[in-house]
Design a protein around this motif. Structure first.
Motif, mmCIF file in Angstrom:
data_model
loop_
_atom_site.group_PDB
_atom_site.id
_atom_site.type_symbol
_atom_site.label_atom_id
_atom_site.label_comp_id
_atom_site.label_asym_id
_atom_site.label_seq_id
_atom_site.Cartn_x
_atom_site.Cartn_y
_atom_site.Cartn_z
ATOM 1 N N ALA A 1 -19.848 -40.194 -59.805
ATOM 2 C CA ALA A 1 -21.076 -40.122 -60.420
ATOM 3 C C ALA A 1 -22.195 -40.871 -59.850
ATOM 4 C CB ALA A 1 -20.720 -40.553 -61.985
ATOM 5 N N LYS A 2 -21.786 -42.311 -59.625
ATOM 6 C CA LYS A 2 -22.689 -43.076 -58.907
ATOM 7 C C LYS A 2 -23.506 -42.459 -57.700
ATOM 8 C CE LYS A 2 -20.463 -47.333 -60.447
ATOM 9 N NZ LYS A 2 -19.495 -48.555 -60.204
ATOM 10 N N ASP B 1 -26.176 -44.386 -66.030
ATOM 11 C CA ASP B 1 -24.849 -44.225 -66.868
ATOM 12 C C ASP B 1 -23.673 -44.717 -66.336
ATOM 13 O OD1 ASP B 1 -27.338 -42.523 -67.214
ATOM 14 O OD2 ASP B 1 -26.060 -41.803 -68.952
ATOM 15 N N PRO B 2 -23.470 -44.399 -65.175
ATOM 16 C CA PRO B 2 -21.905 -44.964 -64.408
ATOM 17 C C PRO B 2 -21.860 -46.612 -64.572
ATOM 18 C CG PRO B 2 -23.109 -43.200 -62.931
ATOM 19 C CD PRO B 2 -23.991 -43.627 -64.075
ATOM 20 N N TYR B 3 -22.931 -47.447 -64.588
ATOM 21 C CA TYR B 3 -22.720 -48.650 -64.641
ATOM 22 C C TYR B 3 -22.571 -49.204 -65.984
ATOM 23 C CZ TYR B 3 -24.926 -47.965 -60.109
ATOM 24 O OH TYR B 3 -25.041 -47.786 -58.872
ATOM 25 N N MET C 1 -15.032 -50.073 -68.624
ATOM 26 C CA MET C 1 -13.612 -49.985 -68.076
ATOM 27 C C MET C 1 -13.246 -51.578 -67.735
ATOM 28 S SD MET C 1 -12.218 -48.115 -64.739
ATOM 29 C CE MET C 1 -12.902 -49.070 -63.328
ATOM 30 N N ALA C 2 -14.228 -52.377 -67.268
ATOM 31 C CA ALA C 2 -13.901 -53.935 -66.919
ATOM 32 C C ALA C 2 -13.458 -54.403 -68.208
ATOM 33 C CB ALA C 2 -15.254 -54.667 -66.550
ATOM 34 N N LEU D 1 -25.963 -55.337 -64.328
ATOM 35 C CA LEU D 1 -26.549 -54.192 -63.510
ATOM 36 C C LEU D 1 -26.997 -52.949 -64.416
ATOM 37 C CD1 LEU D 1 -26.744 -53.537 -60.423
ATOM 38 C CD2 LEU D 1 -24.331 -52.573 -60.590
ATOM 39 N N PHE D 2 -26.151 -52.941 -65.284
ATOM 40 C CA PHE D 2 -26.679 -51.545 -66.215
ATOM 41 C C PHE D 2 -28.160 -51.825 -66.895
ATOM 42 C CE2 PHE D 2 -27.023 -49.823 -70.473
ATOM 43 C CZ PHE D 2 -27.295 -48.304 -70.233
#
Length: 432
Positions: free
Chosen positions: A274-275, A282-284, A290-291, A306-307
């Motif tokens: 996606a990135k 959105d991917p960030y 997930m983290a 980052l997002f």
């Protein structure tokens, strides 16, 4: 999806009970991820769109402005945004459409209707309503008036008006009707009808890849909200096959494989795809989630920052307010920024959802009594969903309504896959 109509001391809960998923069967085959990286790529779609874009661009005469070539060119820019996420394409399309509107002295409905759709895409709903009303004054077909009018009314929280416009469309019972019917029934917690209507939309999409992709993607989302992750993965994969640049479905599929199979490898692979394919931030946000899932606080903070950095670019406006409010009230710990964003969002659309964001921001900014008054005045008795249920639960708990707060948390957990891992862990801690 679970929808709960909240009252001060009464909770009317509709929907299905949460069912934990213990099935370890891999929902996303490695062969599918490999094919997505090699076979299912958006390159051909982008190349085709680029040829069409240049065709219409070359037909535009700077000395003899028109509307057909300009509108078609703007449409291809919007389509390129959908494929690759270049937010500048929406700015360019917006400028072209406004220029056409001005050139023809605000006498054409077509550019205004395009501006309505573009405003919805950019989450500028109040602005879209202005364009819509201007187009209606000029004169548009009843079908357009009902369909686009429903979209605007629904997003602005005018649910009674949206319902009436939907009824006006019911005679045709086509794709546009059933797609919107699914959204409206979803709002009111009628899940059987919601799923049935979206299935009808899929059937009526015909041979249009765009309409098919949109319906399959929405069906996948609905199945996630129903905790039916196996069906969701099937639907999302179908959506991606139709449009390999569908960043939303790729990210949602990655989330499904993470929460169902605890498969961080495949989830990360999908997030990385996606990135690479799309410039949107959105991917960030998904990497941040997930983290959290992995309980890696350092990495979660990194991706949250980052997002924030990417999603607060001025071109995005308020497109990411919902997610930024969550980050500012949790991991980034900047509640004043959350409050400012939520208050600004109320000017864009004053709905039970956005009032909940504002109330929760007030709570996190040490204004619990004001937050509770907002709840009583604008949220109690209205339909809200998972994240907002969590927010309301926190507000009620802060003012001593512990039993009602627990009901909110229980209902939120029935929408478990809508919540961030932080919210899930917080609810579990409160239950200990």
């Amino acid at each position: 999806m679970k929808r709960v109509h909240i009252r001060s001391s009464l909770f009317i809960i509709t929907g299905l009970a949460f069912q934990s998923c213990h099935n370890n069967k891999n929902l996303v085959e490695k062969s599918f991820i490999d094919s997505l990286q090699t076979l299912y790529t958006p390159d051909s779609l982008l190349a085709s769109n680029e040829r069409i874009l240049h065709f219409w661009q070359d037909r535009i005469s700077p000395t003899n402005p028109g509307n057909i070539n300009e509108l078609q060119y703007a449409g291809t820019l919007i389509n390129r945004f959908k494929l690759a996420g270049h937010i500048q394409d929406l700015d360019s399309a917006n400028a072209i459409l406004k220029k056409v509107d001005t050139t023809f002295a605000h006498t054409l409905a077509a550019p205004l209707m395009s501006l309505v759709s573009l405003s919805i895409m950019r989450h500028r709903f109040a602005e879209g309503d202005i364009f819509y009303k201007k187009a209606c004054t000029i004169g548009i077909k009843a079908y357009q008036k009902n369909a686009i009018g429903f979209d605007i009314a629904f997003e602005l929280g005018y649910y009674g008006q949206a319902g009436n416009l939907l009824k006006n469309m019911s005679g045709l019972k086509d794709y546009n009707y059933y797609f919107r019917r699914s959204k409206f029934d979803h709002l009111n917690g009628k899940m059987d009808s919601t799923l049935s209507a979206m299935q009808q939309a899929i059937v009526l999409a015909g041979k249009s890849p765009y309409l098919q992709n949109l319906a399959w993607s929405m069906m996948g989302d609905l199945e996630v909200h129903q905790n039916n992750l196996s069906a969701a993965s099937t639907d999302l994969k179908e959506a991606i096959r139709l449009n390999p640049g569908d960043i939303h479905s790729i990210l949602q599929l990655g989330w499904v494989t993470l929460v169902q199979n605890n498969d961080t490898v495949d989830a990360k692979a999908l997030f990385e795809i996606a990135k690479k394919r799309n410039e949107l931030p959105d991917p960030y946000y998904k990497s941040y989630q997930m983290a959290q899932w992995q309980k890696d606080n350092q990495k979660a903070f990194f991706y949250a920052r980052l997002f924030e950095q990417k999603s607060t670019m001025y071109q995005y406006g308020s497109m990411y307010s919902k997610y930024l409010i969550e980050l500012y009230t949790t991991i980034l710990n900047q509640p004043q920024k959350a409050e400012n964003l939520a208050f600004a969002e109320l000017k864009n659309r004053a709905t039970p959802q956005t009032y909940t964001w504002f109330a929760y921001s007030l709570l996190c900014n040490h204004q619990k009594e004001k937050a509770y008054k907002i709840f009583q005045q604008y949220i109690a008795g209205k339909p809200i969903e998972g994240i907002e249920l969590y927010y309301v639960g926190k507000i009620l708990k802060s003012v001593g309504h512990g039993l009602d707060a627990e009901k909110c948390f229980d209902a939120a957990m029935e929408n478990k896959y809508d919540l961030s891992p932080y919210m899930i862990n917080d609810i579990k801690k409160m239950e200990e």
